[in-house]
Design a protein around this motif. Structure first.
Motif, PDB file in Angstrom:
ATOM      1  N   ASN A  82     -60.984 -22.497  15.958  1.00 34.09           N
ATOM      2  CA  ASN A  82     -62.034 -23.356  16.521  1.00 34.09           C
ATOM      3  C   ASN A  82     -61.356 -24.257  17.550  1.00 34.09           C
TER       4      ASN A  82
ATOM      5  N   LEU B 140     -70.062 -27.137  18.754  1.00 35.58           N
ATOM      6  CA  LEU B 140     -69.315 -25.878  18.771  1.00 35.58           C
ATOM      7  C   LEU B 140     -70.272 -24.705  18.890  1.00 35.58           C
TER       8      LEU B 140
ATOM      9  N   ASN C  47     -64.615 -20.133  17.536  1.00 38.14           N
ATOM     10  CA  ASN C  47     -65.554 -21.130  18.030  1.00 38.14           C
ATOM     11  C   ASN C  47     -64.986 -21.771  19.286  1.00 38.14           C
TER      12      ASN C  47
END
Length: 460
Positions: free
Chosen positions: A346, A428, A443
């Motif tokens: 992420n 996100l 992400n």
């Protein structure tokens, strides 16, 4: 999935020609997908992948082999043949394994396999109806759903034996608006590292309406003007620019071999003071989150850039050897058919202190990129080209007319230094990232940011 004593024998055989590290990656993955086009199910696919990858390191040399034949003879033969690439057989090494249990940061309430297919189809139909009903100009709607349930065992010659289970679910809607002459597309595709409870936090109908809203808005938008201008890029999938133009250049896959514009620049200023960038695999249930990476290392929150200063890279074991640095929980692979390497999880620009309204008010003339589309980047140079899926011209500090056909063209290192305002509202968005170790879920994200100058491609 395979007896531990057999895994120990495989590792011992893999080290029989002088390798200094051996690893076994065992995977058992079940996946299913549904696709609905114009209200009818077009695809319904389920499958299962099982296999074993064996990796051997000797210094900076790496050998990788894989098989889906689980017989002991086949596994030992695969390890033997891989070891021969490093030298002559000496003797099998003795390996001891100690099991490690990992924390689970991605709890699952409803395992997708246990959900009746009719319930999954109903979610697709909800999105279709909402998207189709949005406007008579919506010519086609496609919705899809996919879930993946992956179980892995990772063991290595350093004594590690550990297991993990990764469940992910994703939902997507694409709407096409047409006036009979031109078509425009809108897209929404949320995903999480969770089970069917995904639909407790997302609304399929709202996804459908949003996809149609984008498509219809862009259908009636004039072409975007071109030239160098101030650009504000919204949160969520706007982070794809950092991911592609900068993130890949911070992976050891590129850095270790000098194939990155950021190689050798630790501690140096590479971005605006406004920019702090993070890769964090520990966010609970986020699409790109991992309990452990594909070398068995616990996931970490890695600060890549802090207030403009390059603080770190994303590093796997082999490239860590090349760089003389430790691994950062960033090693990933699509499946047992790929050797692991450093990848993002992420990745996002951290929230700043600027108000969104003030960012827009600061622009006398420029482009507001509300939603980004796909693009391409050269990780060696950082040069990128990205499509703007939904864009608006900003005039005298106000969002004005929608525009279509905009592209953002630039170089990652230059864009980082031109980010002069960063908003407070981080979001996100899910995507799939491709690299040498295959496609993995990641992400991207950021707050609303302002870039003082980007080349915008559009109409002359």
């Amino acid at each position: 999935m395979i007896e531990r004593d057999i895994i120990k024998d495989i590792l011992g055989k893999a080290l029989s020609t002088g390798g200094d590290f051996a690893e076994v990656f065992i995977e058992d993955t079940e996946r299913s997908s549904l696709g609905l086009v114009n209200g009818k199910i077009e695809t319904a696919v389920s499958g299962r992948d099982f296999g074993i990858g064996i990796r051997i390191l000797k210094g900076l040399r790496s050998i990788y082999a894989y098989t889906n034949d689980t017989s002991k003879e086949s596994l030992l033969r695969t390890a033997h043949n891989a070891a021969l690439a490093l030298g002559d057989i000496k003797e099998d090494m003795a390996v001891e394994l100690i099991e490690r249990v990992n924390a689970n940061i991605n709890p699952v309430a409803y395992v997708p396999k246990g959900i009746d297919i009719a319930r999954k189809v109903s979610k697709l139909k909800e999105a279709y109806k909402a998207a189709k009903d949005y406007s008579q100009e919506i010519a086609q709607v496609m919705s899809s759903y996919v879930d993946v349930d992956q179980r892995v065992v990772i063991a290595n010659s350093e004594g590690l034996y550990t297991t993990d289970r990764r469940i992910r679910s994703r939902f997507a809607v694409q709407a096409i608006a047409s006036d009979g002459k031109e078509n425009q597309t809108g897209y929404e595709a949320p995903g999480r590292s969770m089970g069917f409870e995904l639909f407790d936090i997302i609304d399929p109908a709202e996804c459908g309406r949003e996809a149609s809203r984008i498509a219809v808005t862009m259908l009636h938008a004039p072409l975007c003007p071109s030239g160098k201008m101030i650009v504000s890029i919204d949160n969520g999938f706007g982070g794809v620019i950092f991911h592609e133009a900068c993130g890949h250049s911070l992976e050891a896959t590129s850095v270790a071999k000098g194939n990155s514009e950021f190689a050798g620049k630790l501690g140096q200023k590479i971005a605006s003071d406004k920019v702090t960038a993070i890769d964090d695999g520990t966010l609970s249930n986020a699409w790109g989150s991992i309990n452990i990476d594909d070398e068995g290392n616990p996931s970490r929150k890695n600060i890549l850039i802090e207030n403009g200063i390059l603080k770190g890279y994303m590093i796997d074991k082999l490239n860590g050897r090349r760089m003389g640095m430790e691994a950062t929980g960033s090693s990933r692979r699509q499946s047992y058919k790929f050797a692991p390497t450093s990848r993002m999880t992420n990745t996002y620009i951290a929230p700043g202190n600027d108000e969104n309204d003030n960012i827009i008010k600061s622009m006398d003339y420029g482009l507001y990129a509300k939603k980004m589309g796909g693009g391409s980047v050269n990780p060696v140079t950082g040069e990128f080209n990205f499509a703007v899926l939904e864009g608006y011209m900003v005039k005298n500090g106000k969002i004005d007319t929608p525009v279509r056909g905009a592209t953002l063209i630039g170089k990652g290192s230059e864009i980082l230094t031109r980010i002069d305002m960063v908003g407070k509202e981080l979001d996100l968005a899910a995507g799939m990232c491709g690299s040498v170790s295959g496609n993995v879920p990641t992400n991207v994200g950021q707050p609303l940011i302002r870039v003082s100058e980007i080349t915008v491609g559009g109409r002359e």
